[in-house]
Every structure is written in structure tokens, then in C-alpha cells.
Motif scaffolding. Sequence first.
Motif, PDB file in Angstrom:
ATOM      1  N   ALA A  39      61.487  39.418  33.941  1.00 55.17           N
ATOM      2  CA  ALA A  39      61.982  38.152  34.492  1.00 55.17           C
ATOM      3  C   ALA A  39      60.859  37.106  34.523  1.00 55.17           C
ATOM      4  CB  ALA A  39      62.544  38.378  35.893  1.00 55.17           C
ATOM      5  N   THR A  40      59.660  37.520  34.927  1.00 50.08           N
ATOM      6  CA  THR A  40      58.525  36.599  34.955  1.00 50.08           C
ATOM      7  C   THR A  40      58.155  36.167  33.536  1.00 50.08           C
ATOM      8  OG1 THR A  40      57.728  37.736  36.937  1.00 50.08           O
ATOM      9  CG2 THR A  40      56.171  36.295  35.826  1.00 50.08           C
ATOM     10  N   PHE A  41      58.196  37.111  32.588  1.00 54.14           N
ATOM     11  CA  PHE A  41      57.906  36.811  31.189  1.00 54.14           C
ATOM     12  C   PHE A  41      58.908  35.793  30.634  1.00 54.14           C
ATOM     13  CE2 PHE A  41      58.101  37.639  26.637  1.00 54.14           C
ATOM     14  CZ  PHE A  41      56.756  37.647  26.296  1.00 54.14           C
ATOM     15  N   ASN A  42      60.193  35.987  30.950  1.00 57.30           N
ATOM     16  CA  ASN A  42      61.223  35.069  30.458  1.00 57.30           C
ATOM     17  C   ASN A  42      61.054  33.673  31.051  1.00 57.30           C
ATOM     18  OD1 ASN A  42      62.435  36.871  28.712  1.00 57.30           O
ATOM     19  ND2 ASN A  42      63.795  37.689  30.285  1.00 57.30           N
ATOM     20  N   ARG A  43      60.627  33.595  32.328  1.00 56.16           N
ATOM     21  CA  ARG A  43      60.343  32.282  32.919  1.00 56.16           C
ATOM     22  C   ARG A  43      59.189  31.610  32.180  1.00 56.16           C
ATOM     23  NH1 ARG A  43      61.451  34.928  37.753  1.00 56.16           N
ATOM     24  NH2 ARG A  43      59.251  35.238  38.219  1.00 56.16           N
ATOM     25  N   ALA A  44      58.161  32.408  31.822  1.00 53.43           N
ATOM     26  CA  ALA A  44      57.028  31.845  31.074  1.00 53.43           C
ATOM     27  C   ALA A  44      57.483  31.352  29.702  1.00 53.43           C
ATOM     28  CB  ALA A  44      55.916  32.883  30.930  1.00 53.43           C
ATOM     29  N   LEU A  45      58.425  32.047  29.083  1.00 55.48           N
ATOM     30  CA  LEU A  45      58.956  31.588  27.792  1.00 55.48           C
ATOM     31  C   LEU A  45      59.707  30.267  27.936  1.00 55.48           C
ATOM     32  CD1 LEU A  45      60.238  34.870  26.093  1.00 55.48           C
ATOM     33  CD2 LEU A  45      58.264  33.479  25.444  1.00 55.48           C
ATOM     34  N   MET A  63      47.546  54.943  36.166  1.00 50.71           N
ATOM     35  CA  MET A  63      48.357  53.888  36.771  1.00 50.71           C
ATOM     36  C   MET A  63      47.520  53.191  37.846  1.00 50.71           C
ATOM     37  SD  MET A  63      51.514  52.618  36.809  1.00 50.71           S
ATOM     38  CE  MET A  63      52.614  53.903  36.297  1.00 50.71           C
ATOM     39  N   PHE A  64      47.535  51.852  37.849  1.00 50.78           N
ATOM     40  CA  PHE A  64      46.812  51.132  38.883  1.00 50.78           C
ATOM     41  C   PHE A  64      47.534  49.831  39.212  1.00 50.78           C
ATOM     42  CE2 PHE A  64      44.986  49.787  34.873  1.00 50.78           C
ATOM     43  CZ  PHE A  64      44.898  48.410  34.987  1.00 50.78           C
ATOM     44  N   PRO A  65      47.361  49.334  40.455  1.00 52.94           N
ATOM     45  CA  PRO A  65      47.997  48.079  40.836  1.00 52.94           C
ATOM     46  C   PRO A  65      47.236  46.898  40.243  1.00 52.94           C
ATOM     47  CG  PRO A  65      46.689  48.907  42.656  1.00 52.94           C
ATOM     48  CD  PRO A  65      46.636  49.944  41.569  1.00 52.94           C
ATOM     49  N   ALA A  66      47.972  45.877  39.832  1.00 54.06           N
ATOM     50  CA  ALA A  66      47.333  44.708  39.233  1.00 54.06           C
ATOM     51  C   ALA A  66      48.156  43.462  39.529  1.00 54.06           C
ATOM     52  CB  ALA A  66      47.204  44.890  37.726  1.00 54.06           C
ATOM     53  N   HIS A  67      47.475  42.336  39.532  1.00 51.40           N
ATOM     54  CA  HIS A  67      48.157  41.045  39.614  1.00 51.40           C
ATOM     55  C   HIS A  67      48.169  40.495  38.191  1.00 51.40           C
ATOM     56  CE1 HIS A  67      49.746  37.456  41.411  1.00 51.40           C
ATOM     57  NE2 HIS A  67      48.894  36.736  40.695  1.00 51.40           N
ATOM     58  N   VAL A  68      49.350  40.209  37.683  1.00 52.12           N
ATOM     59  CA  VAL A  68      49.507  39.738  36.310  1.00 52.12           C
ATOM     60  C   VAL A  68      49.964  38.283  36.343  1.00 52.12           C
ATOM     61  CG1 VAL A  68      50.703  40.102  34.124  1.00 52.12           C
ATOM     62  CG2 VAL A  68      50.103  42.064  35.557  1.00 52.12           C
ATOM     63  N   ILE A  69      49.180  37.431  35.709  1.00 50.42           N
ATOM     64  CA  ILE A  69      49.525  36.020  35.597  1.00 50.42           C
ATOM     65  C   ILE A  69      50.015  35.781  34.173  1.00 50.42           C
ATOM     66  CG2 ILE A  69      48.639  33.659  35.676  1.00 50.42           C
ATOM     67  CD1 ILE A  69      46.547  34.685  37.676  1.00 50.42           C
ATOM     68  N   MET A  70      51.154  35.122  34.057  1.00 50.83           N
ATOM     69  CA  MET A  70      51.740  34.822  32.750  1.00 50.83           C
ATOM     70  C   MET A  70      51.766  33.310  32.566  1.00 50.83           C
ATOM     71  SD  MET A  70      54.785  37.585  32.557  1.00 50.83           S
ATOM     72  CE  MET A  70      54.533  39.239  33.167  1.00 50.83           C
ATOM     73  N   VAL A  71      51.108  32.856  31.511  1.00 56.09           N
ATOM     74  CA  VAL A  71      50.985  31.423  31.230  1.00 56.09           C
ATOM     75  C   VAL A  71      51.602  31.141  29.869  1.00 56.09           C
ATOM     76  CG1 VAL A  71      49.365  29.513  30.955  1.00 56.09           C
ATOM     77  CG2 VAL A  71      48.838  31.367  32.549  1.00 56.09           C
ATOM     78  N   PRO A  72      52.522  30.188  29.810  1.00 49.76           N
ATOM     79  CA  PRO A  72      53.116  29.867  28.503  1.00 49.76           C
ATOM     80  C   PRO A  72      52.092  29.219  27.571  1.00 49.76           C
ATOM     81  CG  PRO A  72      53.994  28.438  30.233  1.00 49.76           C
ATOM     82  CD  PRO A  72      53.081  29.407  30.896  1.00 49.76           C
ATOM     83  N   ILE A  73      52.176  29.560  26.311  1.00 54.85           N
ATOM     84  CA  ILE A  73      51.347  28.944  25.272  1.00 54.85           C
ATOM     85  C   ILE A  73      52.262  27.961  24.543  1.00 54.85           C
ATOM     86  CG2 ILE A  73      50.008  29.326  23.180  1.00 54.85           C
ATOM     87  CD1 ILE A  73      49.559  32.223  24.219  1.00 54.85           C
ATOM     88  N   ALA A  74      51.918  26.677  24.638  1.00 52.16           N
ATOM     89  CA  ALA A  74      52.783  25.640  24.059  1.00 52.16           C
ATOM     90  C   ALA A  74      52.084  24.965  22.888  1.00 52.16           C
ATOM     91  CB  ALA A  74      53.140  24.609  25.126  1.00 52.16           C
ATOM     92  N   TRP A  75      52.887  24.577  21.921  1.00 52.90           N
ATOM     93  CA  TRP A  75      52.409  23.811  20.770  1.00 52.90           C
ATOM     94  C   TRP A  75      53.500  22.823  20.399  1.00 52.90           C
ATOM     95  CZ3 TRP A  75      53.376  23.715  15.290  1.00 52.90           C
ATOM     96  CH2 TRP A  75      52.374  23.057  14.566  1.00 52.90           C
ATOM     97  N   ARG A  76      53.146  21.556  20.441  1.00 54.89           N
ATOM     98  CA  ARG A  76      54.101  20.484  20.127  1.00 54.89           C
ATOM     99  C   ARG A  76      55.365  20.573  20.983  1.00 54.89           C
ATOM    100  NH1 ARG A  76      53.830  19.622  13.607  1.00 54.89           N
ATOM    101  NH2 ARG A  76      51.600  19.176  13.540  1.00 54.89           N
ATOM    102  N   ASP A  77      55.168  20.672  22.281  1.00 59.89           N
ATOM    103  CA  ASP A  77      56.264  20.705  23.259  1.00 59.89           C
ATOM    104  C   ASP A  77      57.204  21.897  23.095  1.00 59.89           C
ATOM    105  OD1 ASP A  77      55.325  18.395  24.448  1.00 59.89           O
ATOM    106  OD2 ASP A  77      56.542  17.098  23.161  1.00 59.89           O
ATOM    107  N   GLU A  78      56.728  22.954  22.470  1.00 62.64           N
ATOM    108  CA  GLU A  78      57.542  24.160  22.310  1.00 62.64           C
ATOM    109  C   GLU A  78      56.701  25.365  22.718  1.00 62.64           C
ATOM    110  OE1 GLU A  78      59.678  26.535  18.694  1.00 62.64           O
ATOM    111  OE2 GLU A  78      59.698  24.347  18.625  1.00 62.64           O
ATOM    112  N   VAL A  79      57.276  26.259  23.509  1.00 62.84           N
ATOM    113  CA  VAL A  79      56.566  27.470  23.920  1.00 62.84           C
ATOM    114  C   VAL A  79      56.576  28.442  22.750  1.00 62.84           C
ATOM    115  CG1 VAL A  79      56.530  29.406  25.530  1.00 62.84           C
ATOM    116  CG2 VAL A  79      57.161  27.135  26.343  1.00 62.84           C
TER     117      VAL A  79
END
Length: 128
Positions: A39-45, A63-79
Motif C-alpha cells: 500500500a505504501t509502495f502504491n502511494r509512492a507510485l 529478520m529484523f525491524p526496520a523503518h522503510v521510507i519510500m520516495v517516488p522517482i519522477a521524471w518530466r512530471d511522471e513517476v
Amino acid sequence: MTVDPCQQVGDDGREGELAVVGLTLGDVVAAADFPLCLATFNRALRGLAGGVDLGIRHPKSGMFPAHVIMVPIAWRDEVTGVHLQIRDLRARLAHVRQATTHAEGIRDLYLSAASSENAERQIAATLE
């Protein structure tokens, strides 16, 4: 969907042992956390950056706990992709447990001092 090339970087700025280059989200994220991660990945898309706490699987680290930040990569107003930053939370959680244990110890000392006849003197001595 393939995870963008990245490596774990420690607090000292050096690269860690967690390389996830070319792995899919299913390879990296714990099965129980996959729906939230997706769901977080789809929001980033859709162009919305976000972060989420997940369980991460790794052959060397387990297995370990982690905080994952997802940042969209955009080029010419398109992710065109999503960049992931994975931050290991094991050390931070260990510090929280240590601080909690210390606070509980102080509380126990205070309660034992407060229950005696010379409560004020024992509390002052405990705090010193």
C-alpha cells in the motif's frame, strides 16, 4: 516490481551488509507486513512519499525491524520508480529497552524507600 538499488548505511555513514539490489519487495519484506508495504509502495507510485515500520528479511541478518521510507522517482512530471531507504531499528529498540529497564529500577527504588518509616531520608539517599 523491483526494489530500487540501495544499500543500508549505518549511523557512521559507512555502507552496511544489507544489499537489496535487484530484489523484489516480496524478497525483502516479511510476509505479514507485505500488504502494508505494498500500500505504501502504491502511494509512492502515485507521487506520495511515505514511511512505514516493517519486518525485513535478509539471508545474513535474518529478520529484523526496520523503518522503510519510500520516495517516488519522477521524471518530466511522471513517476518512473520508487527509491527505498531501509533503516535498521535494532539498535534504537535496544536503547529504548535499556532506558525502560533503568526507569523501572528507579521506580522500584523509590517505591521501596517510600514504604518505610524514614521515607524522606531514604528517597533523598536514593536520588543521590
